[in-house]
Design a protein around this motif. Structure first.
Motif, PDB file in Angstrom:
ATOM      1  N   GLU A 282       0.829  -1.212   0.000  1.00  0.00           N
ATOM      2  CA  GLU A 282       0.000   0.000   0.000  1.00  0.00           C
ATOM      3  C   GLU A 282       0.867   1.267   0.000  1.00  0.00           C
ATOM      4  O   GLU A 282       0.560   2.258  -0.669  1.00  0.00           O
ATOM      5  CB  GLU A 282      -0.921   0.008   1.217  1.00  0.00           C
ATOM      6  CG  GLU A 282      -2.023   1.038   1.092  1.00  0.00           C
ATOM      7  CD  GLU A 282      -3.010   0.958   2.232  1.00  0.00           C
ATOM      8  OE1 GLU A 282      -4.145   0.536   1.991  1.00  0.00           O
ATOM      9  OE2 GLU A 282      -2.635   1.316   3.361  1.00  0.00           O
ATOM     10  N   VAL A 283       1.983   1.193   0.735  1.00  0.00           N
ATOM     11  CA  VAL A 283       2.891   2.349   0.783  1.00  0.00           C
ATOM     12  C   VAL A 283       3.355   2.714  -0.632  1.00  0.00           C
ATOM     13  O   VAL A 283       3.396   3.889  -1.023  1.00  0.00           O
ATOM     14  CB  VAL A 283       4.112   2.029   1.682  1.00  0.00           C
ATOM     15  CG1 VAL A 283       5.179   3.109   1.567  1.00  0.00           C
ATOM     16  CG2 VAL A 283       3.680   1.871   3.132  1.00  0.00           C
ATOM     17  N   THR A 284       3.694   1.675  -1.412  1.00  0.00           N
ATOM     18  CA  THR A 284       4.169   1.935  -2.785  1.00  0.00           C
ATOM     19  C   THR A 284       3.033   2.457  -3.651  1.00  0.00           C
ATOM     20  O   THR A 284       3.222   3.367  -4.469  1.00  0.00           O
ATOM     21  CB  THR A 284       4.758   0.644  -3.409  1.00  0.00           C
ATOM     22  OG1 THR A 284       5.543  -0.018  -2.429  1.00  0.00           O
ATOM     23  CG2 THR A 284       5.585   0.952  -4.616  1.00  0.00           C
ATOM     24  N   MET A 285       1.854   1.875  -3.477  1.00  0.00           N
ATOM     25  CA  MET A 285       0.706   2.344  -4.271  1.00  0.00           C
ATOM     26  C   MET A 285       0.468   3.833  -4.035  1.00  0.00           C
ATOM     27  O   MET A 285       0.225   4.596  -4.973  1.00  0.00           O
ATOM     28  CB  MET A 285      -0.556   1.553  -3.884  1.00  0.00           C
ATOM     29  CG  MET A 285      -0.515   0.108  -4.355  1.00  0.00           C
ATOM     30  SD  MET A 285      -1.783  -0.889  -3.573  1.00  0.00           S
ATOM     31  CE  MET A 285      -3.266  -0.213  -4.274  1.00  0.00           C
ATOM     32  N   PHE A 286       0.572   4.224  -2.772  1.00  0.00           N
ATOM     33  CA  PHE A 286       0.354   5.649  -2.448  1.00  0.00           C
ATOM     34  C   PHE A 286       1.448   6.527  -3.080  1.00  0.00           C
ATOM     35  O   PHE A 286       1.186   7.642  -3.510  1.00  0.00           O
ATOM     36  CB  PHE A 286       0.319   5.859  -0.933  1.00  0.00           C
ATOM     37  CG  PHE A 286      -1.005   5.467  -0.306  1.00  0.00           C
ATOM     38  CD1 PHE A 286      -1.927   4.729  -1.024  1.00  0.00           C
ATOM     39  CD2 PHE A 286      -1.327   5.845   0.989  1.00  0.00           C
ATOM     40  CE1 PHE A 286      -3.152   4.374  -0.466  1.00  0.00           C
ATOM     41  CE2 PHE A 286      -2.546   5.503   1.557  1.00  0.00           C
ATOM     42  CZ  PHE A 286      -3.465   4.753   0.840  1.00  0.00           C
ATOM     43  N   LYS A 287       2.671   5.958  -3.104  1.00  0.00           N
ATOM     44  CA  LYS A 287       3.760   6.722  -3.741  1.00  0.00           C
ATOM     45  C   LYS A 287       3.413   6.986  -5.202  1.00  0.00           C
ATOM     46  O   LYS A 287       3.592   8.097  -5.706  1.00  0.00           O
ATOM     47  CB  LYS A 287       5.083   5.946  -3.669  1.00  0.00           C
ATOM     48  CG  LYS A 287       5.717   5.964  -2.297  1.00  0.00           C
ATOM     49  CD  LYS A 287       7.044   5.234  -2.294  1.00  0.00           C
ATOM     50  CE  LYS A 287       7.545   5.137  -0.864  1.00  0.00           C
ATOM     51  NZ  LYS A 287       8.963   5.052  -0.734  1.00  0.00           N
ATOM     52  N   PHE A 288       2.928   5.946  -5.879  1.00  0.00           N
ATOM     53  CA  PHE A 288       2.579   6.125  -7.295  1.00  0.00           C
ATOM     54  C   PHE A 288       1.407   7.096  -7.456  1.00  0.00           C
ATOM     55  O   PHE A 288       1.380   7.900  -8.388  1.00  0.00           O
ATOM     56  CB  PHE A 288       2.288   4.779  -7.967  1.00  0.00           C
ATOM     57  CG  PHE A 288       3.551   4.042  -8.322  1.00  0.00           C
ATOM     58  CD1 PHE A 288       4.430   4.567  -9.262  1.00  0.00           C
ATOM     59  CD2 PHE A 288       3.886   2.850  -7.688  1.00  0.00           C
ATOM     60  CE1 PHE A 288       5.614   3.914  -9.577  1.00  0.00           C
ATOM     61  CE2 PHE A 288       5.068   2.189  -7.992  1.00  0.00           C
ATOM     62  CZ  PHE A 288       5.943   2.723  -8.939  1.00  0.00           C
ATOM     63  N   ALA A 289       0.447   7.003  -6.548  1.00  0.00           N
ATOM     64  CA  ALA A 289      -0.702   7.920  -6.623  1.00  0.00           C
ATOM     65  C   ALA A 289      -0.226   9.368  -6.474  1.00  0.00           C
ATOM     66  O   ALA A 289      -0.636  10.258  -7.226  1.00  0.00           O
ATOM     67  CB  ALA A 289      -1.708   7.584  -5.524  1.00  0.00           C
ATOM     68  N   GLU A 290       0.680   9.569  -5.510  1.00  0.00           N
ATOM     69  CA  GLU A 290       1.173  10.936  -5.278  1.00  0.00           C
ATOM     70  C   GLU A 290       2.015  11.431  -6.455  1.00  0.00           C
ATOM     71  O   GLU A 290       1.854  12.570  -6.910  1.00  0.00           O
ATOM     72  CB  GLU A 290       2.011  10.980  -3.995  1.00  0.00           C
ATOM     73  CG  GLU A 290       1.138  10.955  -2.758  1.00  0.00           C
ATOM     74  CD  GLU A 290       1.952  10.914  -1.469  1.00  0.00           C
ATOM     75  OE1 GLU A 290       3.137  11.314  -1.477  1.00  0.00           O
ATOM     76  OE2 GLU A 290       1.399  10.464  -0.453  1.00  0.00           O
ATOM     77  N   MET A 291       2.880  10.564  -6.959  1.00  0.00           N
ATOM     78  CA  MET A 291       3.741  10.971  -8.081  1.00  0.00           C
ATOM     79  C   MET A 291       2.889  11.307  -9.304  1.00  0.00           C
ATOM     80  O   MET A 291       3.109  12.324  -9.970  1.00  0.00           O
ATOM     81  CB  MET A 291       4.735   9.854  -8.433  1.00  0.00           C
ATOM     82  CG  MET A 291       5.859   9.699  -7.441  1.00  0.00           C
ATOM     83  SD  MET A 291       7.163   8.604  -8.070  1.00  0.00           S
ATOM     84  CE  MET A 291       6.411   7.009  -7.881  1.00  0.00           C
ATOM     85  N   ILE A 295       2.746  14.910 -11.188  1.00  0.00           N
ATOM     86  CA  ILE A 295       3.137  15.050 -12.603  1.00  0.00           C
ATOM     87  C   ILE A 295       1.998  15.697 -13.396  1.00  0.00           C
ATOM     88  O   ILE A 295       2.209  16.604 -14.210  1.00  0.00           O
ATOM     89  CB  ILE A 295       3.517  13.672 -13.218  1.00  0.00           C
ATOM     90  CG1 ILE A 295       4.784  13.120 -12.554  1.00  0.00           C
ATOM     91  CG2 ILE A 295       3.715  13.784 -14.724  1.00  0.00           C
ATOM     92  CD1 ILE A 295       5.112  11.675 -12.899  1.00  0.00           C
ATOM     93  N   GLU A 296       0.782  15.236 -13.127  1.00  0.00           N
ATOM     94  CA  GLU A 296      -0.370  15.781 -13.854  1.00  0.00           C
ATOM     95  C   GLU A 296      -0.545  17.274 -13.543  1.00  0.00           C
ATOM     96  O   GLU A 296      -0.831  18.080 -14.438  1.00  0.00           O
ATOM     97  CB  GLU A 296      -1.628  14.984 -13.478  1.00  0.00           C
ATOM     98  CG  GLU A 296      -2.826  15.197 -14.379  1.00  0.00           C
ATOM     99  CD  GLU A 296      -2.548  14.936 -15.862  1.00  0.00           C
ATOM    100  OE1 GLU A 296      -1.625  14.157 -16.199  1.00  0.00           O
ATOM    101  OE2 GLU A 296      -3.253  15.535 -16.692  1.00  0.00           O
ATOM    102  N   ALA A 297      -0.366  17.630 -12.281  1.00  0.00           N
ATOM    103  CA  ALA A 297      -0.501  19.048 -11.894  1.00  0.00           C
ATOM    104  C   ALA A 297       0.579  19.886 -12.582  1.00  0.00           C
ATOM    105  O   ALA A 297       0.294  20.970 -13.119  1.00  0.00           O
ATOM    106  CB  ALA A 297      -0.397  19.189 -10.376  1.00  0.00           C
ATOM    107  N   ALA A 298       1.807  19.381 -12.582  1.00  0.00           N
ATOM    108  CA  ALA A 298       2.914  20.118 -13.216  1.00  0.00           C
ATOM    109  C   ALA A 298       2.665  20.255 -14.718  1.00  0.00           C
ATOM    110  O   ALA A 298       2.860  21.324 -15.307  1.00  0.00           O
ATOM    111  CB  ALA A 298       4.234  19.394 -12.963  1.00  0.00           C
TER     112      ALA A 298
END
Ligand code: FAD
Length: 384
Positions: A282-291, A295-298
């Protein structure tokens, strides 16, 4: 409001993707990074295919497209590999001065050669004692007969070791007030020019496929007809110039972030720890969600800032937001991509450490992140 790229924009993005995926060789990228090699042939090819200085009018060798299209290419090149992408994207640096402020004769003489990749240009602004504080440049150009005689030192100049031509910011009127004492002068035959000494500053943290140089001007004579724009307007020209180059720099960061994200995702799906793929924690999934969100915002900030420039409603705060935020996302995502790779991420073979090193410069050149924040604050709060 329409968030879709036009068909033409999509075609340009696809063409850039195809070029980069076809021409950027990973082994060569590593070699350029390790041995500090400038991929001159690749820059020529990119020029031939029309990816350099695309914003120049077609009559001067460009594609007559907007800054948004330049961003799409920058993003794709950097996504595939920034070590090999950056040299092409930066090969016309400085020549925007002529595109924006030059005479027809100057445009005719230089722009096509630059857009085709035949000429490399550079922008000579920073000095050893004045980077962010551009109004404190000291390099001077004094009139003598029909010439300017230039004295002073510029530093950190990208491309200078290979550049044929370039724009230099000089003080033309020592008596005039700050901000109206500066001009931009064009230099021909940079490598053979009497009174110019170029020294490569060597290997650096990242973007080792580019040269970064010090340039000493010692009684260097340039005809006064090489003035670009108006005498005394150099500072303003420089600021306008950075308004158009800053956003594509942000686009490159978006590309770097996307490329690092893709590498991390592929790795996390493959690598098993405690009996399951890293991507399933789950920790990794959240990392991908945040990244992905960052990226989309940038990307949206970059596209909007570019769109504003193309629609003749440039927004200095938005351009600075795009450059600052995208550069931060580039660094953050590359950092997280290394983390997701564990120990392998730290090793050169997995490339993400190289991406991290390349991403960092984006927070420093073309305005440090601190200076970008000043610009944003000044625009929204006003001068205090
Ligand atoms: C690889 C590379 C390529 C480059 N290419 C080029 C090029 O092609 N052409 C060119 O002209 N230049 C180029 N540069 C120079 C680059 O643009 C400058 O390094 C940058 O603008 C910062 O200037 P400086 O290094 O003098 O730092 P300084 O201006 O000395 O700043 C030092 C620190 O103080 C901070 N700071 C400065 N002013 C303030 C303030 N008012 N408030 C708070 N913090 C502040 C800065 O953000 C920074 O963190 C390049 C630099 C590098 C490293």
């Amino acid at each position: 409001m329409d968030f879709e790229l036009t068909e033409e924009q999509q075609d340009i993005k696809n063409a850039a993707k195809e070029f980069a995926e076809g021409e950027f060789d990973l082994e060569y990228a590593r070699k350029c990074d390790e041995e500090h090699i400038y991929p001159r042939e690749l820059v020529r090819k990119a020029g031939k295919e029309g990816f350099i200085a695309m914003q120049f009018p077609e009559e001067y060798g460009g594609q007559g497209v907007g800054i948004l299209e330049v961003c799409l290419v920058g993003e794709e090149f950097a996504r595939v590999d920034s070590t090999l992408g950056l040299p092409s994207l930066a090969s016309n640096f400085g020549s925007e001065q002529i595109w924006l402020f030059g005479t027809d004769e100057q445009k005719e003489k230089y722009l096509s050669k630059i857009a085709s990749g035949e000429y490399i240009s550079c922008g000579m602004y920073t000095e050893p004692d004045a980077g962010s504080d551009a109004a404190s440049y000291k390099t001077s150009a004094e009139k003598d007969g029909d010439d300017y005689v230039i004295n002073g030192t510029k530093t950190f100049i990208t491309n200078a070791q290979y550049a044929d031509v370039g724009a230099v910011a000089v003080i033309t009127d020592k008596e005039a007030k700050k901000f109206s004492n500066m001009s931009v002068v064009w230099i021909d035959d940079l490598q053979e020019h009497e009174g110019i000494k170029i020294s490569d500053l060597g290997r650096k943290m990242g973007i080792n496929s580019t040269s970064t140089c010090e340039i000493a001007f010692d009684n260097c004579r340039v005809p006064q007809s090489n003035l670009v724009g108006e005498e005394g307007m150099g500072f303003l020209q420089m600021m306008q110039f950075f308004d158009t180059t800053r956003v594509p720099v942000g686009a490159m960061s978006v590309g770097m972030a996307q490329g690092a994200f893709d590498k991390a995702l592929a790795y996390a799906k493959e690598r098993k720890v405690f009996g399951m793929p890293v991507a399933k924690f789950e920790v990794t999934m959240f990392k991908f969600a945040e990244m992905a969100t960052k990226i989309e915002a940038a990307r949206n900030l970059v596209y909007k800032a570019a769109w504003k420039i193309d629609n003749e409603t440039p927004d200095a705060a938005l351009s600075s937001m795009a450059k600052w935020y995208a550069a931060k996302v580039g660094v953050d995502v590359c950092d997280e991509a290394i983390q997701i790779h564990g120990g392998y991420g730290y090793m050169a073979d997995y490339d993400v450490e190289r991406w991290y090193r390349n991403a960092k410069i984006q927070e420093i050149y073309e305005g440090t992140k601190e200076i970008e924040k000043y610009t944003i604050a000044r625009e929204i709060i006003g001068r205090i």
